[in-house]
Enzyme design. Structure first.
Site, PDB file in Angstrom:
ATOM      1  CD1 TRP A   1      -3.286   1.615   6.129  1.00 36.04           C
ATOM      2  CD2 TRP A   1      -5.415   2.254   6.197  1.00 36.04           C
ATOM      3  NE1 TRP A   1      -3.713   1.811   4.818  1.00 36.04           N
ATOM      4  CE2 TRP A   1      -5.026   2.208   4.847  1.00 36.04           C
ATOM      5  CE3 TRP A   1      -6.734   2.628   6.490  1.00 36.04           C
ATOM      6  CZ2 TRP A   1      -5.883   2.512   3.797  1.00 36.04           C
ATOM      7  CZ3 TRP A   1      -7.581   2.936   5.442  1.00 36.04           C
ATOM      8  CH2 TRP A   1      -7.151   2.870   4.116  1.00 36.04           C
TER       9      TRP A   1
ATOM     10  CD  GLU B   1      -8.003   6.901   4.799  1.00 40.75           C
ATOM     11  OE1 GLU B   1      -8.009   6.888   6.052  1.00 40.75           O
ATOM     12  OE2 GLU B   1      -6.975   6.714   4.134  1.00 40.75           O
TER      13      GLU B   1
ATOM     14  CE1 TYR C   1      -3.632   2.561   0.419  1.00 40.82           C
ATOM     15  CE2 TYR C   1      -2.324   3.369   2.257  1.00 40.82           C
ATOM     16  CZ  TYR C   1      -3.364   3.537   1.365  1.00 40.82           C
ATOM     17  OH  TYR C   1      -4.121   4.684   1.402  1.00 40.82           O
TER      18      TYR C   1
END
Length: 178
Positions: free
Chosen positions: A48, A40, A18
């Site tokens: 995350w 998000e 990522y």
């Protein structure tokens, strides 16, 4: 000195790809931007890493983040999503995804695309972006908006200077660097 994402993402099976291939690179596609917004929002209160691990399940659950399809979700889809252990089963976040898909379609009707809407408001200071997102979308506070905009190239800070990815992001001419 605090460790940056650039320091701890390297080599990690989820954070590494990522960080190296997506974070901070400009996005233009409505589905990709909608995906990032949904992810998000779902990250709020969680790590995350949790979101990255569930990302494929989110893609399946939300029909590849196609805003047109998600905007048509009704009660049966809400129930399906609330029962899906592969994603974050939070009614507020699920409702926000569905409503925000509708908002993306409205934006697309007025501006041509989600990216064109973002471009039309760029540059804004983060505080103004937050106000705009709170007025336009559901479940969007300062952290969510800031991370969304950094991760899509509208605000700086995704990578520190000296990170090998920093120069690659700059080569893609992100809005923050213009």
């Amino acid at each position: 000195m605090t460790q940056s994402y650039c320091d701890y993402a390297v080599g990690h099976p989820y954070h590494g790809p990522y960080h190296d291939e997506e974070y901070g690179f400009p996005l233009r596609d409505d589905a990709a931007l909608f995906e990032r917004l949904v992810l998000e929002i779902n990250q709020a209160g969680l790590s995350w890493l949790t979101i990255l691990k569930k990302r494929e399940a989110f893609r399946r659950a939300y029909d590849g983040f196609d805003p047109e399809r998600v905007a048509r979700y009704g009660e049966a889809d809400r129930a399906r999503l609330l029962a899906d252990a592969g994603i974050i089963r939070n009614r507020l976040k699920i409702d926000a995804a569905i409503e925000n898909a509708k908002r993306v379609l409205e934006i697309r009707d007025r501006h041509g695309s989600f990216a064109a809407w973002l471009d039309a408001h760029h540059p804004l200071p983060k505080e103004e972006w937050v106000k705009l997102f709170k007025k336009t979308f559901r479940f969007t506070g300062g952290e969510i908006v800031g991370e969304f905009l950094m991760s899509t190239g509208y605000l700086p800070g995704a990578h520190r200077p000296g990170c090998p990815v920093y120069d690659r992001v700059l080569a893609h001419n992100p809005p923050w660097a213009r």
